[in-house]
Scaffold this motif. Structure first.
Motif, mmCIF file in Angstrom:
data_model
loop_
_atom_site.group_PDB
_atom_site.id
_atom_site.type_symbol
_atom_site.label_atom_id
_atom_site.label_comp_id
_atom_site.label_asym_id
_atom_site.label_seq_id
_atom_site.Cartn_x
_atom_site.Cartn_y
_atom_site.Cartn_z
ATOM 1 N N MET A 1 0.149 -1.400 0.574
ATOM 2 C CA MET A 1 -0.096 -0.013 -0.268
ATOM 3 C C MET A 1 0.834 1.172 0.169
ATOM 4 S SD MET A 1 -2.763 0.525 2.565
ATOM 5 C CE MET A 1 -3.875 2.851 2.719
ATOM 6 N N ALA A 2 0.497 2.348 -1.231
ATOM 7 C CA ALA A 2 1.441 3.092 -1.386
ATOM 8 C C ALA A 2 1.230 4.521 0.456
ATOM 9 C CB ALA A 2 1.626 4.112 -2.551
ATOM 10 N N ARG A 3 2.322 5.397 0.829
ATOM 11 C CA ARG A 3 1.911 6.121 1.098
ATOM 12 C C ARG A 3 1.698 6.771 0.776
ATOM 13 N NH1 ARG A 3 5.413 5.680 6.582
ATOM 14 N NH2 ARG A 3 5.042 7.447 6.835
ATOM 15 N N ASP A 4 0.642 7.922 1.770
ATOM 16 C CA ASP A 4 0.044 9.352 0.841
ATOM 17 C C ASP A 4 1.498 10.677 0.679
ATOM 18 O OD1 ASP A 4 -3.235 9.467 2.143
ATOM 19 O OD2 ASP A 4 -2.202 8.124 0.373
ATOM 20 N N SER A 5 1.357 11.337 0.334
ATOM 21 C CA SER A 5 2.240 12.391 -0.272
ATOM 22 C C SER A 5 1.983 13.265 1.297
ATOM 23 C CB SER A 5 2.343 13.288 -1.196
ATOM 24 O OG SER A 5 1.080 13.884 -1.503
ATOM 25 N N CYS A 6 3.226 14.222 1.267
ATOM 26 C CA CYS A 6 3.038 15.772 2.608
ATOM 27 C C CYS A 6 2.009 16.324 2.325
ATOM 28 C CB CYS A 6 4.105 15.793 2.804
ATOM 29 S SG CYS A 6 3.999 16.742 4.361
ATOM 30 N N LEU A 7 2.222 16.248 0.922
ATOM 31 C CA LEU A 7 1.128 17.770 0.657
ATOM 32 C C LEU A 7 -0.654 16.891 0.300
ATOM 33 C CD1 LEU A 7 0.322 20.518 -0.058
ATOM 34 C CD2 LEU A 7 0.553 19.728 -2.888
ATOM 35 N N ALA A 8 -0.272 15.793 0.711
ATOM 36 C CA ALA A 8 -1.821 14.952 0.144
ATOM 37 C C ALA A 8 -3.027 15.059 1.799
ATOM 38 C CB ALA A 8 -1.812 13.626 -0.101
ATOM 39 N N ARG A 9 -1.662 14.752 2.368
ATOM 40 C CA ARG A 9 -2.386 14.454 4.234
ATOM 41 C C ARG A 9 -1.990 16.429 4.892
ATOM 42 N NH1 ARG A 9 2.025 10.639 7.751
ATOM 43 N NH2 ARG A 9 1.441 8.786 6.374
ATOM 44 N N ILE A 10 -2.078 17.552 4.725
ATOM 45 C CA ILE A 10 -1.865 18.541 4.579
ATOM 46 C C ILE A 10 -2.723 18.992 4.522
ATOM 47 C CG2 ILE A 10 -1.215 20.997 4.701
ATOM 48 C CD1 ILE A 10 1.583 19.967 4.668
ATOM 49 N N THR A 11 -3.583 18.321 2.979
ATOM 50 C CA THR A 11 -4.775 18.973 2.255
ATOM 51 C C THR A 11 -5.394 18.730 3.172
ATOM 52 O OG1 THR A 11 -3.402 18.900 -0.078
ATOM 53 C CG2 THR A 11 -5.711 19.847 0.337
ATOM 54 N N ALA A 12 -5.638 17.512 3.308
ATOM 55 C CA ALA A 12 -6.816 16.171 4.171
ATOM 56 C C ALA A 12 -7.203 17.104 5.165
ATOM 57 C CB ALA A 12 -6.488 15.279 4.333
ATOM 58 N N GLY A 13 -5.656 17.785 6.408
ATOM 59 C CA GLY A 13 -5.871 18.416 7.501
ATOM 60 C C GLY A 13 -6.893 19.090 6.946
ATOM 61 N N CYS A 14 -6.538 20.046 6.201
ATOM 62 C CA CYS A 14 -6.962 21.637 6.203
ATOM 63 C C CYS A 14 -8.774 21.589 5.308
ATOM 64 C CB CYS A 14 -6.320 22.091 5.179
ATOM 65 S SG CYS A 14 -5.141 22.818 5.473
ATOM 66 N N ALA A 15 -8.746 20.482 4.616
ATOM 67 C CA ALA A 15 -10.191 19.976 4.705
ATOM 68 C C ALA A 15 -10.605 19.413 5.758
ATOM 69 C CB ALA A 15 -10.182 19.180 3.250
ATOM 70 N N ILE A 16 -10.875 18.808 6.158
ATOM 71 C CA ILE A 16 -11.759 18.067 7.723
ATOM 72 C C ILE A 16 -11.784 18.971 8.148
ATOM 73 C CG2 ILE A 16 -11.403 16.351 9.130
ATOM 74 C CD1 ILE A 16 -9.944 14.303 7.973
ATOM 75 N N GLY A 17 -10.017 20.387 8.969
ATOM 76 C CA GLY A 17 -9.658 21.238 9.429
ATOM 77 C C GLY A 17 -11.674 22.053 9.332
ATOM 78 N N GLY A 18 -11.347 22.455 7.942
ATOM 79 C CA GLY A 18 -13.064 23.557 7.438
ATOM 80 C C GLY A 18 -14.156 23.077 8.181
ATOM 81 N N ALA A 19 -14.320 21.740 7.383
ATOM 82 C CA ALA A 19 -15.481 21.646 7.700
ATOM 83 C C ALA A 19 -15.973 20.705 9.138
ATOM 84 C CB ALA A 19 -15.934 19.599 7.169
ATOM 85 N N VAL A 20 -14.995 20.573 10.615
ATOM 86 C CA VAL A 20 -15.138 20.141 11.301
ATOM 87 C C VAL A 20 -15.084 21.919 12.009
ATOM 88 C CG1 VAL A 20 -14.362 20.063 13.761
ATOM 89 C CG2 VAL A 20 -14.553 18.309 12.227
ATOM 90 N N GLY A 21 -14.810 22.496 11.897
ATOM 91 C CA GLY A 21 -15.189 24.324 12.034
ATOM 92 C C GLY A 21 -15.720 25.597 11.534
ATOM 93 N N GLY A 22 -16.492 24.670 10.501
ATOM 94 C CA GLY A 22 -17.345 25.418 9.570
ATOM 95 C C GLY A 22 -19.341 24.965 10.337
ATOM 96 N N ALA A 23 -18.986 23.407 10.613
ATOM 97 C CA ALA A 23 -19.750 22.838 11.662
ATOM 98 C C ALA A 23 -20.029 23.770 13.061
ATOM 99 C CB ALA A 23 -20.180 21.700 11.589
ATOM 100 N N VAL A 24 -19.126 23.361 13.545
ATOM 101 C CA VAL A 24 -19.354 23.969 14.751
ATOM 102 C C VAL A 24 -19.268 25.388 15.380
ATOM 103 C CG1 VAL A 24 -17.305 24.571 16.887
ATOM 104 C CG2 VAL A 24 -17.920 22.982 15.959
ATOM 105 N N GLY A 25 -18.742 26.265 14.157
ATOM 106 C CA GLY A 25 -18.711 27.882 14.013
ATOM 107 C C GLY A 25 -20.705 27.902 13.835
ATOM 108 N N ALA A 26 -21.069 27.077 12.452
ATOM 109 C CA ALA A 26 -22.892 27.617 12.065
ATOM 110 C C ALA A 26 -23.353 27.542 13.510
ATOM 111 C CB ALA A 26 -22.996 26.509 11.288
ATOM 112 N N VAL A 27 -23.024 26.448 14.224
ATOM 113 C CA VAL A 27 -23.727 26.192 15.845
ATOM 114 C C VAL A 27 -23.455 27.260 16.384
ATOM 115 C CG1 VAL A 27 -24.472 24.581 17.416
ATOM 116 C CG2 VAL A 27 -24.436 23.756 15.243
ATOM 117 N N TYR A 28 -22.533 27.603 17.291
ATOM 118 C CA TYR A 28 -22.100 28.946 18.678
ATOM 119 C C TYR A 28 -22.747 29.725 17.059
ATOM 120 C CZ TYR A 28 -19.878 31.423 20.909
ATOM 121 O OH TYR A 28 -19.689 33.562 21.689
ATOM 122 N N GLY A 29 -22.627 30.249 15.981
ATOM 123 C CA GLY A 29 -22.949 31.577 15.258
ATOM 124 C C GLY A 29 -24.420 31.559 16.166
#
Length: 74
Positions: free
Chosen positions: A1-29
């Protein structure tokens, strides 16, 4: 199984963080707009600002955390 590149991991982290942060921000807002009795369409603007701000900050921090952990192998 090939390992993900560093850029793919960072992009996935930003996307997941944006989704979770947006959901929390919408509820709190929404809660804060109702609690503060913001009138009419200003509520929508306030909720949008809170959502985008929370998504950006949380996405940035989760992306930075992914960058820090990029070189580590477990």
């Amino acid at each position: 199984m090939a390992r993900d590149s560093c850029l793919a991991r960072i992009t996935a982290g930003c996307a997941i963080g944006g989704a979770v942060g947006g959901a929390v921000g919408a509820v709190y807002g929404t809660y804060d707009a109702i609690r503060s009795k913001i009138p009419g369409l200003l509520k929508v603007r306030y909720i949008g600002q809170t959502t985008v701000g929370s998504a950006a900050i949380f996405g940035l921090f989760l992306g930075a955390g992914s960058l820090i952990h990029c070189g580590k192998s477990y």
